[in-house]
Design a protein around this motif. Structure first.
Motif, PDB file in Angstrom:
ATOM      1  N   TRP A  32       0.839  -1.212   0.000  1.00  0.00           N
ATOM      2  CA  TRP A  32       0.000   0.000   0.000  1.00  0.00           C
ATOM      3  C   TRP A  32       0.864   1.247   0.000  1.00  0.00           C
ATOM      4  O   TRP A  32       0.582   2.212  -0.723  1.00  0.00           O
ATOM      5  N   VAL A  33       1.930   1.249   0.802  1.00  0.00           N
ATOM      6  CA  VAL A  33       2.835   2.398   0.839  1.00  0.00           C
ATOM      7  C   VAL A  33       3.463   2.625  -0.529  1.00  0.00           C
ATOM      8  O   VAL A  33       3.545   3.760  -1.017  1.00  0.00           O
ATOM      9  N   LYS A  34       3.897   1.547  -1.172  1.00  0.00           N
ATOM     10  CA  LYS A  34       4.527   1.681  -2.483  1.00  0.00           C
ATOM     11  C   LYS A  34       3.561   2.249  -3.525  1.00  0.00           C
ATOM     12  O   LYS A  34       3.946   3.066  -4.371  1.00  0.00           O
ATOM     13  N   VAL A  37       1.505   5.896  -1.139  1.00  0.00           N
ATOM     14  CA  VAL A  37       2.237   6.939  -0.417  1.00  0.00           C
ATOM     15  C   VAL A  37       3.437   7.440  -1.205  1.00  0.00           C
ATOM     16  O   VAL A  37       3.575   8.648  -1.463  1.00  0.00           O
ATOM     17  N   SER A  38       4.314   6.551  -1.597  1.00  0.00           N
ATOM     18  CA  SER A  38       5.567   6.947  -2.240  1.00  0.00           C
ATOM     19  C   SER A  38       5.384   7.815  -3.481  1.00  0.00           C
ATOM     20  O   SER A  38       6.145   8.774  -3.668  1.00  0.00           O
ATOM     21  N   PRO A  39       4.407   7.537  -4.343  1.00  0.00           N
ATOM     22  CA  PRO A  39       4.285   8.370  -5.546  1.00  0.00           C
ATOM     23  C   PRO A  39       3.889   9.820  -5.280  1.00  0.00           C
ATOM     24  O   PRO A  39       4.108  10.676  -6.138  1.00  0.00           O
ATOM     25  N   VAL A  40       3.308  10.107  -4.117  1.00  0.00           N
ATOM     26  CA  VAL A  40       2.767  11.455  -3.905  1.00  0.00           C
ATOM     27  C   VAL A  40       3.388  12.200  -2.731  1.00  0.00           C
ATOM     28  O   VAL A  40       3.241  13.422  -2.630  1.00  0.00           O
ATOM     29  N   ALA A  59      -7.107   3.092   6.881  1.00  0.00           N
ATOM     30  CA  ALA A  59      -8.113   2.286   7.581  1.00  0.00           C
ATOM     31  C   ALA A  59      -8.292   0.933   6.911  1.00  0.00           C
ATOM     32  O   ALA A  59      -8.402  -0.099   7.582  1.00  0.00           O
ATOM     33  N   ALA A  60      -8.301   0.925   5.582  1.00  0.00           N
ATOM     34  CA  ALA A  60      -8.558  -0.309   4.837  1.00  0.00           C
ATOM     35  C   ALA A  60      -7.473  -1.355   5.067  1.00  0.00           C
ATOM     36  O   ALA A  60      -7.767  -2.565   5.078  1.00  0.00           O
ATOM     37  N   VAL A  61      -6.211  -0.925   5.255  1.00  0.00           N
ATOM     38  CA  VAL A  61      -5.142  -1.895   5.497  1.00  0.00           C
ATOM     39  C   VAL A  61      -4.966  -2.178   6.992  1.00  0.00           C
ATOM     40  O   VAL A  61      -4.026  -2.860   7.396  1.00  0.00           O
ATOM     41  N   GLY A  62      -5.884  -1.659   7.796  1.00  0.00           N
ATOM     42  CA  GLY A  62      -5.934  -2.021   9.209  1.00  0.00           C
ATOM     43  C   GLY A  62      -4.987  -1.288  10.122  1.00  0.00           C
ATOM     44  O   GLY A  62      -4.660  -1.784  11.202  1.00  0.00           O
ATOM     45  N   CYS A  63      -4.542  -0.092   9.725  1.00  0.00           N
ATOM     46  CA  CYS A  63      -3.529   0.625  10.504  1.00  0.00           C
ATOM     47  C   CYS A  63      -4.107   1.476  11.632  1.00  0.00           C
ATOM     48  O   CYS A  63      -3.346   2.094  12.383  1.00  0.00           O
ATOM     49  N   ARG A  91       8.510   4.019   6.874  1.00  0.00           N
ATOM     50  CA  ARG A  91       9.374   3.850   5.708  1.00  0.00           C
ATOM     51  C   ARG A  91       8.860   4.724   4.582  1.00  0.00           C
ATOM     52  O   ARG A  91       9.634   5.307   3.822  1.00  0.00           O
ATOM     53  N   GLY A  92       7.539   4.885   4.513  1.00  0.00           N
ATOM     54  CA  GLY A  92       6.955   5.794   3.537  1.00  0.00           C
ATOM     55  C   GLY A  92       7.123   7.237   3.958  1.00  0.00           C
ATOM     56  O   GLY A  92       7.665   8.061   3.221  1.00  0.00           O
TER      57      GLY A  92
END
Length: 392
Positions: A32-34, A37-40, A59-63, A91-92
């Motif tokens: 999800w981060v890749k 998050v990373s592109p923006v 929320a969707a990835v349960g964080c 990391r993101g």
């Protein structure tokens, strides 16, 4: 848009210590981060804007509240899974991890631990789904490292309380629907109060001009004669021990998160050292560059092992506040040093937004300070091993 080529360093094969569920959870957040998050994130940080559109994905990835029981909307996961999730988020970007960490450790955790059953049912599922966002108000303009001196207070008025005070450096404040505010009651006991957006006298001005955590929303909490029903007081929270336990939960997540930032800096520097050619060979072939990279992966590995062992202790309910404090301080110190060395390996390119290193370095200057400064955590360890209180 920057392509995310991250490959996670695992020099001591720590994956062998993880269950298949741990790896599945981690990999889901990493992917999800890749993708999201990373592109923006570089663009948002350059504009000093929080990417609010990422909240549903978090929320969707349960964080949000991954260790909260499923009956209240959480993930019911263990502490290793939670740590891995925070590692991947930071990391993101540290600001993205901060958003999730505040939601889970500083908002959902106190409601679950100290709240009434009615409060748990009312707030936790919405917080877990991201339908509702929260923040945590402890730090004040004049009280940071000494939270016991806080000045925010409330008086009783029938079935309500009247809350007055101010909090600052509050992550998520500008968009939070609720705030867990710590204030002194008429008996001067520290209590936790759920303050809701829309209550008259409650405002959350945004903090501008930050050079660090530019992709995170930071603000103040202004409480001017805010009338709040007594049913919004956390019944199980009395005294400073309650907010400090929340900080322990947050510091644990930071210990994992900061190493996530270090891992990204190391991976970036390693890849660059193999691509950048000077004097007819990649700079990774020179001794001084190899020295930096070898020290970076050594310190990262040591921190990874410390975090894993701390997670095991937390799963067994044997982790102490002092152990968490040591891990937080170690991770932040390690991450800052790794980021600095990575910046040097990248040379002039290290200060540009084409690479994530300078962004991580600036973010980590906040991470090393919040939830207890480097010096405060040193004194916590010192008091634990000597039995002598050096704070006073």
């Amino acid at each position: 848009m920057r392509q995310d080529l991250f490959q996670s360093p695992d020099y001591y094969l720590l994956d062998d210590l993880l269950t298949e569920e741990h790896k599945m959870v981690r990999d889901a957040v990493r992917q999800w981060v890749k993708q999201e998050v990373s592109p923006v994130i570089e663009d948002y940080c350059q504009r000093a804007e929080f990417p609010k559109h990422l909240l549903p994905g978090l929320a969707a990835v349960g964080c949000f509240g991954p260790t909260i029981p499923a009956e209240y909307g959480g993930g019911g996961l263990d502490q290793i899974a939670y740590g891995l999730m925070m590692q991947e988020l930071e990391r993101g970007d540290s600001g993205i991890r901060s958003t999730a960490s505040v939601q889970g450790s500083l908002v959902m955790y106190p409601i679950y631990t100290y709240g009434s059953e009615e409060q748990k049912r009312r707030f936790l599922p919405k917080l877990a789904s991201g339908e509702m966002m929260g923040c945590f108000g402890l730090t004040e303009p004049d009280f940071g490292s000494n939270p016991a001196g806080l000045l925010t207070y409330f008086d009783e008025d029938g079935d309500d309380i009247i809350l007055n005070g101010a909090k600052m450096w509050i992550s998520n404040a500008p968009f939070a629907d609720i705030a867990i505010v710590w204030a002194k009651d008429p008996e001067r006991k520290i209590r936790g109060v759920i303050v809701e957006r829309g209550m008259e006298g409650f405002s959350t001005p945004e903090t501008k001009g930050k050079w660090s955590l530019r992709g995170s929303a930071t603000g103040e909490l202004v409480l001017d004669n805010v009338r709040i029903p007594k049913s919004n007081i956390l019944p199980g929270a009395r005294g400073l021990k309650a907010p400090l336990s929340c900080l322990d939960a947050a510091r644990y997540g930071i210990a994992w998160g900061a190493i996530g930032a270090a891992m990204d800096c190391y991976d970036t520097a390693l890849r660059y050292s193999q691509e950048r050619v000077q004097f007819n060979k990649p700079i990774g072939g020179f001794q001084l560059v190899q020295k930096k990279l070898a020290e970076m992966i050594t310190e990262i590995t040591k921190a990874q092992l410390m975090n894993w062992r701390l997670a095991v202790l937390k799963n067994e309910n044997r982790a102490t506040a002092e152990q968490i404090s040591m891990a937080k301080r170690n991770a932040c110190d390690t991450a800052l040093k790794v980021a600095h060395d990575a910046r040097q390996i990248l040379g002039a390119m290290g200060i540009t937004g084409e690479y994530p290193v300078m962004r991580h370095m600036m973010n980590l200057e906040s991470v090393v300070t919040y939830e207890g400064t480097h010096e405060i955590h040193l004194l916590i360890t010192g008091m634990d091993i000597t039995g002598q209180n050096a704070f006073k």
